[in-house]
Design an enzyme around this catalytic site. Structure first.
Site, PDB file in Angstrom:
ATOM      1  N   PRO A  26       0.797  -1.218   0.000  1.00 43.54           N
ATOM      2  CA  PRO A  26       0.000   0.000   0.000  1.00 43.54           C
ATOM      3  C   PRO A  26       0.834   1.276   0.000  1.00 43.54           C
ATOM      4  CG  PRO A  26      -0.178  -1.155   2.100  1.00 43.54           C
ATOM      5  CD  PRO A  26       0.524  -2.073   1.156  1.00 43.54           C
ATOM      6  N   ASN A  27       0.308   2.251  -0.728  1.00 46.78           N
ATOM      7  CA  ASN A  27       0.848   3.616  -0.802  1.00 46.78           C
ATOM      8  C   ASN A  27       2.109   3.743  -1.643  1.00 46.78           C
ATOM      9  OD1 ASN A  27      -1.194   4.781   0.964  1.00 46.78           O
ATOM     10  ND2 ASN A  27      -0.204   3.622   2.594  1.00 46.78           N
TER      11      ASN A  27
ATOM     12  N   ARG B 251       5.245  10.997  -2.591  1.00 52.95           N
ATOM     13  CA  ARG B 251       4.983  10.646  -1.196  1.00 52.95           C
ATOM     14  C   ARG B 251       6.234  10.884  -0.342  1.00 52.95           C
ATOM     15  NH1 ARG B 251       4.644   4.490   1.166  1.00 52.95           N
ATOM     16  NH2 ARG B 251       4.101   5.055   3.290  1.00 52.95           N
TER      17      ARG B 251
ATOM     18  N   TYR C 254      11.345   8.771   1.059  1.00 55.94           N
ATOM     19  CA  TYR C 254      11.279   7.725   0.044  1.00 55.94           C
ATOM     20  C   TYR C 254      11.927   8.084  -1.291  1.00 55.94           C
ATOM     21  CZ  TYR C 254       7.937   5.727   3.340  1.00 55.94           C
ATOM     22  OH  TYR C 254       7.350   5.206   4.473  1.00 55.94           O
TER      23      TYR C 254
ATOM     24  N   ASN D 177       8.164  -5.400  -1.313  1.00 54.45           N
ATOM     25  CA  ASN D 177       8.119  -4.293  -0.360  1.00 54.45           C
ATOM     26  C   ASN D 177       6.681  -4.259   0.140  1.00 54.45           C
ATOM     27  OD1 ASN D 177       7.991  -2.011   1.137  1.00 54.45           O
ATOM     28  ND2 ASN D 177       9.038  -0.689  -0.356  1.00 54.45           N
TER      29      ASN D 177
ATOM     30  N   ALA E 175       3.306  -0.817   4.771  1.00 48.92           N
ATOM     31  CA  ALA E 175       2.907  -0.902   6.182  1.00 48.92           C
ATOM     32  C   ALA E 175       2.389  -2.288   6.572  1.00 48.92           C
ATOM     33  CB  ALA E 175       1.852   0.164   6.490  1.00 48.92           C
TER      34      ALA E 175
ATOM     35  N   GLU F 237      12.550  -9.475   1.441  1.00 53.69           N
ATOM     36  CA  GLU F 237      11.783  -8.292   1.860  1.00 53.69           C
ATOM     37  C   GLU F 237      12.659  -7.052   1.692  1.00 53.69           C
ATOM     38  OE1 GLU F 237      10.268  -8.597   5.915  1.00 53.69           O
ATOM     39  OE2 GLU F 237      10.410  -6.423   6.123  1.00 53.69           O
TER      40      GLU F 237
ATOM     41  N   HIS G  89      12.845  -2.563   1.848  1.00 50.17           N
ATOM     42  CA  HIS G  89      12.266  -1.273   2.229  1.00 50.17           C
ATOM     43  C   HIS G  89      13.176  -0.167   1.738  1.00 50.17           C
ATOM     44  CE1 HIS G  89       9.338  -3.197   4.795  1.00 50.17           C
ATOM     45  NE2 HIS G  89      10.321  -3.980   5.209  1.00 50.17           N
TER      46      HIS G  89
ATOM     47  N   ARG H 186      13.225   4.802  12.329  1.00 46.44           N
ATOM     48  CA  ARG H 186      11.957   5.529  12.299  1.00 46.44           C
ATOM     49  C   ARG H 186      11.100   5.171  13.527  1.00 46.44           C
ATOM     50  NH1 ARG H 186       9.379   4.925   6.585  1.00 46.44           N
ATOM     51  NH2 ARG H 186       8.211   6.734   7.361  1.00 46.44           N
TER      52      ARG H 186
END
Ligand code: DQA
Length: 154
Positions: free
Chosen positions: A17-18, A25, A30, A79, A82, A103, A105, A112
């Protein structure tokens, strides 16, 4: 039945998502590359191996894509956005399909907010690459290909 592991490898690339908003964004977190920019670089870097990708804001769509990947993919680069921190269902899907999964990111999630420090998916993945911006995907791709080469039937 899993596919025999022989090159060229077919790789499933998933974005959660996103991530469709990459480019606009939170660019300080990012970067300014769009998902299309990143995918174009990955397709070039993956050759002769092939990528088939999905970005979705819906957990079920990502899970369906993973299930289908059993019939055509040798490995998965994901990726999860969330969902990394919340989705037992995605974790179970990765576990169920038994494809080597890396995985990635863009951001260093450990630098964070505390809720980002936990990945529910990491225990069922081969490994994680994070914190290198779009290159996390690139390094993750290399790691996935190397894993498949190691497991290759030759
Ligand atoms: C992310 C990190 C996640 O915590 C966040 O929810 C994202 C993007 C990353 O690529 O840095 O959507 O997966």
């Amino acid at each position: 039945m899993p596919l025999p592991i022989r090159p060229p490898f077919a790789l499933a690339l998933l974005h959660g998502p996103n991530l469709n908003l990459l480019g606009t964004r939170e660019p300080t977190v990012y970067g300014r590359d769009t998902l299309a920019d990143i995918e174009a670089r990955l397709v070039a870097a993956a050759a002769p191996h092939t990528l088939r990708s999905l970005q979705s804001n819906h957990e079920g769509a990502l899970i369906d894509f993973l299930h289908e990947a059993r019939s055509w993919a040798h490995g998965v680069l994901i990726n999860p956005g969330a969902y990394t921190h919340s989705s037992y269902a995605l974790r179970d899907a990765i576990s169920a399909i038994e494809l080597p999964t890396v995985e990635v990111h863009l951001s260093n999630v450990h630098a964070r907010e505390p809720f980002r420090h936990t990945s529910l998916l990491a225990p069922v993945c081969v490994g994680q690459v994070l914190g290198f911006g779009w290159r996390s995907y690139l390094f993750g791709l290399h790691a996935l290909i190397a894993t498949l080469e190691d497991r290759s039937a030759g």
